[in-house]
Enzyme design. Structure first.
Site, PDB file in Angstrom:
ATOM      1  N   PHE A 274       0.864  -1.192   0.000  1.00  0.00           N
ATOM      2  CA  PHE A 274       0.000   0.000   0.000  1.00  0.00           C
ATOM      3  C   PHE A 274       0.896   1.236   0.000  1.00  0.00           C
ATOM      4  O   PHE A 274       1.971   1.221   0.611  1.00  0.00           O
ATOM      5  CB  PHE A 274      -0.894  -0.048   1.247  1.00  0.00           C
ATOM      6  CG  PHE A 274      -1.974   0.988   1.286  1.00  0.00           C
ATOM      7  CD1 PHE A 274      -3.148   0.807   0.569  1.00  0.00           C
ATOM      8  CD2 PHE A 274      -1.825   2.141   2.052  1.00  0.00           C
ATOM      9  CE1 PHE A 274      -4.158   1.759   0.620  1.00  0.00           C
ATOM     10  CE2 PHE A 274      -2.830   3.103   2.103  1.00  0.00           C
ATOM     11  CZ  PHE A 274      -3.998   2.912   1.381  1.00  0.00           C
TER      12      PHE A 274
ATOM     13  N   SER B 247       1.393   3.932   1.522  1.00  0.00           N
ATOM     14  CA  SER B 247       1.938   4.527   2.739  1.00  0.00           C
ATOM     15  C   SER B 247       2.886   3.615   3.501  1.00  0.00           C
ATOM     16  O   SER B 247       3.490   4.039   4.493  1.00  0.00           O
ATOM     17  CB  SER B 247       0.790   4.944   3.673  1.00  0.00           C
ATOM     18  OG  SER B 247       0.048   3.804   4.079  1.00  0.00           O
ATOM     19  N   LYS B 248       3.051   2.374   3.060  1.00  0.00           N
ATOM     20  CA  LYS B 248       3.905   1.434   3.782  1.00  0.00           C
ATOM     21  C   LYS B 248       5.380   1.761   3.562  1.00  0.00           C
ATOM     22  O   LYS B 248       5.740   2.519   2.663  1.00  0.00           O
ATOM     23  CB  LYS B 248       3.617   0.003   3.320  1.00  0.00           C
ATOM     24  CG  LYS B 248       2.176  -0.439   3.457  1.00  0.00           C
ATOM     25  CD  LYS B 248       1.645  -0.332   4.876  1.00  0.00           C
ATOM     26  CE  LYS B 248       0.217  -0.870   4.962  1.00  0.00           C
ATOM     27  NZ  LYS B 248      -0.383  -0.640   6.292  1.00  0.00           N
ATOM     28  N   PRO B 249       6.270   1.171   4.385  1.00  0.00           N
ATOM     29  CA  PRO B 249       7.707   1.453   4.210  1.00  0.00           C
ATOM     30  C   PRO B 249       8.197   1.209   2.788  1.00  0.00           C
ATOM     31  O   PRO B 249       9.014   1.970   2.266  1.00  0.00           O
ATOM     32  CB  PRO B 249       8.369   0.497   5.209  1.00  0.00           C
ATOM     33  CG  PRO B 249       7.355   0.379   6.314  1.00  0.00           C
ATOM     34  CD  PRO B 249       6.025   0.383   5.614  1.00  0.00           C
ATOM     35  N   LEU B 250       7.710   0.150   2.136  1.00  0.00           N
ATOM     36  CA  LEU B 250       7.973  -0.079   0.714  1.00  0.00           C
ATOM     37  C   LEU B 250       6.612  -0.156   0.041  1.00  0.00           C
ATOM     38  O   LEU B 250       5.900  -1.149   0.178  1.00  0.00           O
ATOM     39  CB  LEU B 250       8.760  -1.372   0.491  1.00  0.00           C
ATOM     40  CG  LEU B 250       9.124  -1.690  -0.967  1.00  0.00           C
ATOM     41  CD1 LEU B 250      10.033  -0.611  -1.560  1.00  0.00           C
ATOM     42  CD2 LEU B 250       9.785  -3.064  -1.079  1.00  0.00           C
TER      43      LEU B 250
END
EC number: 2.6.1.98
Length: 370
Positions: A184, A186-189
């Site tokens: 998604f 907004s996730k770190p990757l």
């Protein structure tokens, strides 16, 4: 002072624009939008990054959890032990398959599932344990794996927020039967839409997951098992491949920014999340506990500092899932839901922006009644 972004995806894209644009253009040129060559390329690189034999890209983090449970052949009535303090997807996939989510309270200082409470929740119907690596810090996986091994259970790490984090020298997603993560945005990757991945060292489970994600096909139009439409688009794989080029740098930045936040918050009347010494946190959200949260949020918003709450109501208090809690109370999860607040966080957050956040928070906390 100008308003801050909560997650600065524009700055990230600006830094990666040549690579992202070239990767996307390559897909547009070859036209293989479903299961194109970028899919396998990404899977190979992600498996090498995590240190597992297999990576199976899928259409979302939720689908990753669902496919993991399907690969494990979860049956109606089977129980899966998990935390009530998480996004709904964690329990949603269990219920969708007819399973029963069994909630266990969290540790008050980390907000991760309390491993010491898991054994008491195991019954003859328990099939798996699904810990959540909340906010970017892995839970007590060695303890959880030991409990699981003693009872013949599978472990699925819900690592939607912790991709890139380390635990005792190993990567999140490579610590249990299955690791499931989300891409998604907004996730770190993150990609530029929905996406996710499953990781495992088990050849049989990997094969099952690969078949399930393409409607249960072992080959074209041969449906060996019941499946879903769970493929990750080639374009989204291309985006993640571009982002992988600086992901190690982004992890280092997240660790440094998180450490600086922790230090700057030390003298403020807030409770910081505890970080265990044998692991790190990639801070998918930089989260702390505050009193009078709604007032603090209003004051920060007026100062141009966005905030969010992950999560305002635990699953056992949600109308869709309360029936499985059977009236139980989970006091640490309930307290966390009333007090957690997330501050702006991304790898491109500057020290000046971080100072702006801390100044605004200091002023927002001034004179508030607990």
């Amino acid at each position: 002072m100008s308003a801050l972004p909560f997650i600065d995806l524009k700055a990230q894209y600006a830094a990666l624009k040549p690579s992202v644009d070239a990767r996307i253009q390559r897909v547009l040129d070859h036209g293989q939008y479903i299961m194109g060559p970028e899919v396998k390329e990404l899977e190979d690189k992600l498996a090498a990054f995590v240190g597992t034999r297999h990576c199976i890209t899928v259409s979302s983090g939720t689908e990753a959890l669902l496919i993991a449970l399907m690969a494990l052949d979860l049956k109606p009535g089977d129980e899966v032990i998990t935390t009530p303090f998480t996004f709904a997807a964690t329990a949603e996939v269990i219920v969708l398959l007819g399973g029963v989510p069994v909630f266990v309270d969290i540790e008050p200082d980390t907000c991760n599932i309390d491993a010491s409470l898991i054994a008491a929740a195991i019954t003859s119907k328990t099939r798996a344990i699904m810990p959540v690596s909340l906010y970017g810090q892995v839970g007590d996986m060695d303890e959880i794996n030991a409990i699981a091994a003693a009872h013949g259970l599978a472990v699925i790490e819900d690592a939607a927020q912790s991709f890139g984090a380390s635990y005792k020298g190993r990567r999140s997603c490579g610590l249990s039967t299955f690791g499931a993560t989300s891409f998604f945005p907004s996730k770190p990757l993150g990609c530029y839409g929905d996406g996710g991945a499953l990781f495992t060292d088990d050849d049989g489970l990997a094969q099952a997951a690969r078949e399930i994600r393409v409607h249960g096909q072992s080959q074209r139009y041969t449906h060996t098992r019941v499946g879903v439409g769970g493929r990750m688009d080639t374009l989204q794989c291309a985006v993640v491949l571009a982002k992988l080029e600086r992901f190690e740098w982004e992890i280092a930045r997240r660790l440094a920014i998180g450490a600086r936040y922790q230090a700057l918050l030390e003298k403020l009347p807030v409770q910081r999340l505890a970080l265990r010494p044998d692991r790190d946190c990639v801070w998918a959200q930089f989260t702390l506990h505050v009193q009078a949260r709604s007032q603090v949020q209003q004051r920060l918003s007026a100062a141009g500092v966005p905030t969010a709450v992950h999560y305002p109501k635990p699953l056992h208090q949600q109308p869709a899932y309360a029936q499985w809690a059977q009236g139980q109370s989970f006091p640490h999860a309930e307290r966390a839901a009333q007090s957690v607040m997330s501050l702006p966080m991304s790898a491109d957050l500057s020290e000046a922006q971080q100072d702006q956040v801390i100044l605004a928070l200091t002023q927002a906390l001034d004179g508030l009644e607990p």
